[in-house]
Design an enzyme around this catalytic site. Structure first.
Site, PDB file in Angstrom:
ATOM      1  N   CYS A 119       1.133  -1.246   0.006  1.00  0.00           N
ATOM      2  CA  CYS A 119       0.002  -0.144   0.179  1.00  0.00           C
ATOM      3  C   CYS A 119       0.689   1.075  -0.047  1.00  0.00           C
ATOM      4  O   CYS A 119       0.668   2.695  -0.343  1.00  0.00           O
ATOM      5  CB  CYS A 119      -0.937   0.390   1.846  1.00  0.00           C
ATOM      6  N   HIS A 252      -2.980   6.879   4.588  1.00  0.00           N
ATOM      7  CA  HIS A 252      -3.648   5.666   3.609  1.00  0.00           C
ATOM      8  C   HIS A 252      -3.999   5.656   4.794  1.00  0.00           C
ATOM      9  O   HIS A 252      -5.080   5.444   5.103  1.00  0.00           O
ATOM     10  CB  HIS A 252      -1.946   5.383   3.527  1.00  0.00           C
ATOM     11  N   ASN A 282      -9.911  -0.057   2.061  1.00  0.00           N
ATOM     12  CA  ASN A 282      -8.136   0.404   1.372  1.00  0.00           C
ATOM     13  C   ASN A 282      -7.675  -0.197   0.255  1.00  0.00           C
ATOM     14  O   ASN A 282      -8.091  -1.067  -0.100  1.00  0.00           O
ATOM     15  CB  ASN A 282      -7.768  -0.437   2.940  1.00  0.00           C
TER      16      ASN A 282
HETATM   17  C1  LIG Z   1      -8.603  -6.321  10.871  1.00  0.00           C
HETATM   18  C2  LIG Z   1      -9.183  -4.724  12.639  1.00  0.00           C
HETATM   19  C3  LIG Z   1      -9.763  -4.365  11.388  1.00  0.00           C
HETATM   20  C4  LIG Z   1      -9.656  -6.203  13.420  1.00  0.00           C
HETATM   21  O1  LIG Z   1     -10.215  -4.652  14.302  1.00  0.00           O
HETATM   22  P1  LIG Z   1      -9.777  -5.284  15.475  1.00  0.00           P
HETATM   23  O2  LIG Z   1     -10.551  -4.076  16.541  1.00  0.00           O
HETATM   24  O3  LIG Z   1      -7.952  -5.435  16.002  1.00  0.00           O
HETATM   25  O4  LIG Z   1     -10.252  -7.009  16.305  1.00  0.00           O
HETATM   26  P2  LIG Z   1      -9.942  -8.199  16.329  1.00  0.00           P
HETATM   27  O5  LIG Z   1      -8.374  -8.741  15.598  1.00  0.00           O
HETATM   28  O6  LIG Z   1      -9.699  -8.383  17.661  1.00  0.00           O
HETATM   29  O7  LIG Z   1     -10.476  -9.235  16.066  1.00  0.00           O
HETATM   30  C5  LIG Z   1     -12.254  -8.934  16.967  1.00  0.00           C
HETATM   31  C6  LIG Z   1     -13.081 -10.128  17.188  1.00  0.00           C
HETATM   32  O8  LIG Z   1     -13.892  -9.153  15.508  1.00  0.00           O
HETATM   33  C7  LIG Z   1     -14.386 -10.829  14.959  1.00  0.00           C
HETATM   34  N1  LIG Z   1     -13.701 -10.468  13.318  1.00  0.00           N
HETATM   35  C8  LIG Z   1     -12.796 -10.141  12.329  1.00  0.00           C
HETATM   36  N2  LIG Z   1     -13.140  -9.787  11.625  1.00  0.00           N
HETATM   37  C9  LIG Z   1     -14.716  -9.521  11.635  1.00  0.00           C
HETATM   38  C10 LIG Z   1     -16.021  -9.030  10.697  1.00  0.00           C
HETATM   39  N3  LIG Z   1     -15.468  -8.941   9.934  1.00  0.00           N
HETATM   40  N4  LIG Z   1     -16.947  -8.191  11.556  1.00  0.00           N
HETATM   41  C11 LIG Z   1     -17.184  -9.308  12.808  1.00  0.00           C
HETATM   42  N5  LIG Z   1     -16.400  -9.592  13.194  1.00  0.00           N
HETATM   43  C12 LIG Z   1     -15.195  -9.646  12.934  1.00  0.00           C
HETATM   44  C13 LIG Z   1     -12.662 -11.669  15.661  1.00  0.00           C
HETATM   45  O9  LIG Z   1     -12.982 -13.073  14.667  1.00  0.00           O
HETATM   46  C14 LIG Z   1     -12.563 -11.436  16.738  1.00  0.00           C
HETATM   47  O10 LIG Z   1     -13.321 -12.387  17.584  1.00  0.00           O
HETATM   48  P3  LIG Z   1     -13.246 -13.093  18.526  1.00  0.00           P
HETATM   49  O11 LIG Z   1     -12.964 -11.827  19.388  1.00  0.00           O
HETATM   50  O12 LIG Z   1     -13.650 -13.907  18.905  1.00  0.00           O
HETATM   51  O13 LIG Z   1     -12.210 -13.596  18.366  1.00  0.00           O
HETATM   52  C15 LIG Z   1      -7.638  -4.586  12.802  1.00  0.00           C
HETATM   53  O14 LIG Z   1      -7.001  -4.980  13.245  1.00  0.00           O
HETATM   54  C16 LIG Z   1      -7.076  -3.935  11.773  1.00  0.00           C
HETATM   55  O15 LIG Z   1      -7.334  -2.372  10.742  1.00  0.00           O
HETATM   56  N6  LIG Z   1      -5.456  -4.047  11.337  1.00  0.00           N
HETATM   57  C17 LIG Z   1      -5.245  -3.444  10.216  1.00  0.00           C
HETATM   58  C18 LIG Z   1      -5.237  -4.075   9.358  1.00  0.00           C
HETATM   59  C19 LIG Z   1      -4.757  -3.405   7.868  1.00  0.00           C
HETATM   60  O16 LIG Z   1      -5.086  -1.684   7.864  1.00  0.00           O
HETATM   61  N7  LIG Z   1      -4.474  -3.744   6.888  1.00  0.00           N
HETATM   62  C20 LIG Z   1      -3.904  -3.119   5.208  1.00  0.00           C
HETATM   63  C21 LIG Z   1      -2.641  -2.639   5.974  1.00  0.00           C
HETATM   64  S1  LIG Z   1      -2.918  -1.650   4.549  1.00  0.00           S
END
Ligand SMILES: CC(C)(COP(=O)(O)OP(=O)(O)OC[C@H]1O[C@@H](n2cnc3c(N)ncnc32)[C@H](O)[C@@H]1OP(=O)(O)O)[C@@H](O)C(=O)NCCC(=O)NCCS
Length: 332
Positions: A119, A252, A282
């Protein structure tokens, strides 16, 4: 890598963007994975994204953006002597998407290559164009940043499917009389690469590789919040500027929470922060030019304003660029 500009000024003289027509709301994704609009909005700020049609590839989405950028700059395709396309979703590995675009858009004198930096690709490609123009090798470059991530997403994985979208942007980079780029910072940490990766997409053998995006969201979140702040601070320091000098902050567009954290930590007020992750998700290499275009459309991107762009992504990679905006200020 870090450095500030010296020598003749180089800036952006044209900007264009394009996204596929198909809109997928959070509600639409509920039919593919166990998710809800509420969860996606609360954790990411995303409400909808664009996904390309089956027959659409990167160059189909990037070409209108490139044409718009050249028209915005008032230049002919034939005058472009360098095209760099930042993408992780080229039409195919070769011929490169840059070579295909140079051909279809009519750039017979252009050097053309694709660039892979996740990205952060658009910022890496901008640095390439800046360097080639300031070294005198290129007179007028076109930088394209775009991705069609819908083609490499696992449509059964809720932790990645809801985050990404498709889109592209392009800028013309050339000498200018006023303003232009002030400095850059770029970095990479391959040690953290398997937190966001595409196993099986290259020459490394993987058992049962499905060639779909895999991500450790929590680790990427921690990485993102760290580098979005450190990279911006480094480039400002390098240029002898402070956060108070920044007029427009173009981060970004990965997640509204990451953007809010970075802006808060840097001390950039909300009205200076460009956010469109709610509409596009994204879009990887398309993200920063799409956000620049929104800032231009809402009147925030004006001649002479100091724009800070910071990105991060797969690699892991990160980067920042500082530019005094000078669109329309093409050197004679
Ligand atoms: C992916 C992201 C949104 C997840 O948010 P988070 O608050 O960290 O959530 P978690 O990973 O702790 O997951 C919390 C729960 O939600 C669940 N979950 C994940 N995706 C889900 C979705 N789309 N819908 C519902 N629940 C979801 C998980 O399974 C987890 O469940 P559990 O507690 O039973 O295990 C966040 O970590 C993020 O934005 N990371 C960076 C990703 C990114 O920017 N990537 C590209 C970089 S260029």
């Amino acid at each position: 890598m870090i450095g500030s500009a010296n020598g003749r000024r180089v800036g952006i003289t044209g900007l264009g963007v394009n996204v596929p027509e198909r809109v997928f709301t959070n509600k639409d994704l509920e039919q593919y994975v166990d998710t809800t609009d509420e969860w996606i909005v609360e954790r990411t700020g995303i409400r909808e994204r664009r996904f390309a049609a089956k027959e659409e590839a990167l160059t189909d989405i990037a070409a209108p953006a490139a044409v718009a950028a050249m028209s915005n700059a008032g230049v002919d395709a034939a005058s472009i002597d360098l095209i760099v396309v930042a993408t992780v979703t080229p039409d195919m590995m070769f011929p490169t998407s840059s070579a295909l675009l140079a051909d279809s858009l009519g750039m017979p004198d252009a050097a053309a290559y694709d660039l892979l930096a996740g990205c952060t690709g658009f910022l890496y490609a901008v640095v390439q164009a800046y360097s080639m123009v300031s070294a005198g090798l290129s007179k007028r470059a076109l930088v394209v940043g775009g991705d069609v991530l819908s083609k490499i997403l696992d449509w059964g994985d809720r932790s990645t499917l809801v985050l990404f979208g498709d889109g592209a942007g392009a800028v013309v980079v050339e000498h200018v009389d006023e303003g232009g780029f002030l400095g850059f910072e770029l970095g990479a940490d391959g040690g953290g690469g398997d937190n966001l990766w595409l196993p099986g997409s290259g020459s490394r053998y993987f058992e049962d590789a499905d060639k779909l995006v895999k991500m450790n969201g929590r680790e990427v979140f921690k990485f993102a919040t760290r580098v979005m702040v450190s990279s911006a601070q480094k480039v400002l320091d390098e240029c002898g500027l402070t956060v108070d000098d920044v007029d427009v902050y173009v981060p970004h567009q990965a997640n509204k929470r990451i953007i809010d954290y970075a802006a808060g930590k840097l001390g950039i007020p909300e009205e200076k922060v460009v956010v469109n992750v709610d509409r596009y998700g994204n879009t990887s290499s398309g993200s920063i030019p799409l956000a620049l275009a929104d800032a231009a459309a809402d009147g925030r991107l004006r001649e002479g304003e100091l724009v800070l762009m910071t990105g991060m992504g797969a690699g892991l990679t990160w980067g920042s660029a500082l530019i005094e905006w000078n669109q329309g200020g093409v050197a004679a």
